[in-house]
Every structure is written in C-alpha cells, then in structure tokens.
Motif scaffolding. Structure first.
Motif, short mmCIF file in Angstrom:
data_model
loop_
_atom_site.label_atom_id
_atom_site.label_comp_id
_atom_site.label_asym_id
_atom_site.label_seq_id
_atom_site.Cartn_x
_atom_site.Cartn_y
_atom_site.Cartn_z
N ASN A 62 0.84 -1.19 0.00
CA ASN A 62 0.00 0.00 0.00
C ASN A 62 0.88 1.25 0.00
O ASN A 62 1.81 1.35 0.80
CB ASN A 62 -0.91 0.02 1.21
N LEU A 63 0.61 2.17 -0.90
CA LEU A 63 1.35 3.42 -0.99
C LEU A 63 0.41 4.58 -0.67
O LEU A 63 -0.62 4.76 -1.34
CB LEU A 63 1.94 3.58 -2.39
N ILE A 64 0.76 5.36 0.35
CA ILE A 64 -0.06 6.50 0.76
C ILE A 64 0.80 7.75 0.66
O ILE A 64 1.84 7.84 1.32
CB ILE A 64 -0.57 6.31 2.20
N PRO A 65 0.42 8.74 -0.16
CA PRO A 65 1.22 9.96 -0.29
C PRO A 65 1.26 10.73 1.03
O PRO A 65 0.29 10.78 1.78
CB PRO A 65 0.50 10.78 -1.35
N LYS A 119 -7.12 12.47 0.77
CA LYS A 119 -6.22 11.36 1.06
C LYS A 119 -6.61 10.19 0.18
O LYS A 119 -7.78 9.95 -0.08
CB LYS A 119 -6.32 10.96 2.53
N PHE A 120 -5.60 9.47 -0.27
CA PHE A 120 -5.87 8.28 -1.06
C PHE A 120 -4.76 7.27 -0.83
O PHE A 120 -3.70 7.58 -0.31
CB PHE A 120 -6.03 8.60 -2.55
N MET A 121 -5.04 6.04 -1.22
CA MET A 121 -4.08 4.96 -1.09
C MET A 121 -4.02 4.22 -2.43
O MET A 121 -5.07 3.95 -3.03
CB MET A 121 -4.51 3.98 0.01
N ARG A 122 -2.82 3.92 -2.87
CA ARG A 122 -2.63 3.15 -4.10
C ARG A 122 -2.06 1.81 -3.71
O ARG A 122 -1.12 1.72 -2.93
CB ARG A 122 -1.68 3.89 -5.03
N ARG A 123 -2.62 0.76 -4.25
CA ARG A 123 -2.13 -0.59 -3.98
C ARG A 123 -1.30 -1.05 -5.17
O ARG A 123 -1.76 -1.03 -6.31
CB ARG A 123 -3.29 -1.54 -3.75
N GLN A 124 -0.07 -1.44 -4.90
CA GLN A 124 0.84 -1.89 -5.95
C GLN A 124 1.24 -3.33 -5.65
O GLN A 124 1.59 -3.66 -4.53
CB GLN A 124 2.08 -1.00 -6.01
#
Length: 77
Positions: free
Chosen positions: A2-5, A13-18
């Motif tokens: 999980n990548l959270i800026p 706010k958002f979260m990107r799953r890689q």
C-alpha cells in the motif's frame, strides 16, 4: 504493498495498492532451438509435439541427468 502519499498539500487522502512482480522472458519453440538455458519453464496445456521432446540436463559439474523433477507452481494458474 500500500502506498499513501505524505504530501500535506493534497486536498484529499488516497491509497494506491501496488503488486510486486518479476520480469520474465518468453520465446517460441522455434526461437529456442539451439539455446543453452540454465532454467526453463514450460507450459503446455495441450500436446504440441508430434515427435518426442528431448532435453539435455546437466548439473553444476556437467554430469548428465537421465531424469528431473516436475515442479508445478499452482499460484501461476
């Protein structure tokens, strides 16, 4: 993963799953003739050879093996 800026200037706010991945190389049967490869994976969902398939399997000391183990990675399927 999980990548959270962490930029406080973003209005939301958002979260990107890689997903981690590994690069692989594939070639056709015709292109592989005459190649020497240290590791080979073969996926044959149906018979593709009209004649017998022959493999030369050598260990680290270049001794010839007459058989090998069949390793199946179920997570690929």
């Amino acid at each position: 993963m999980n990548l959270i800026p962490s930029d406080p200037g973003l209005p939301f706010k958002f979260m990107r799953r890689q997903f981690p991945f590994t690069f692989y190389f594939a070639m056709t049967i015709n292109k592989s003739q005459g190649q020497s490869l240290s590791r080979v994976g073969v996926y044959l969902p149906k018979p593709v050879f009209t004649k017998g398939l022959k493999l030369l399997i050598l260990d680290e000391d270049n001794n010839v093996f007459k058989e090998t183990i069949n390793v199946v990675y179920r997570e690929v399927f």
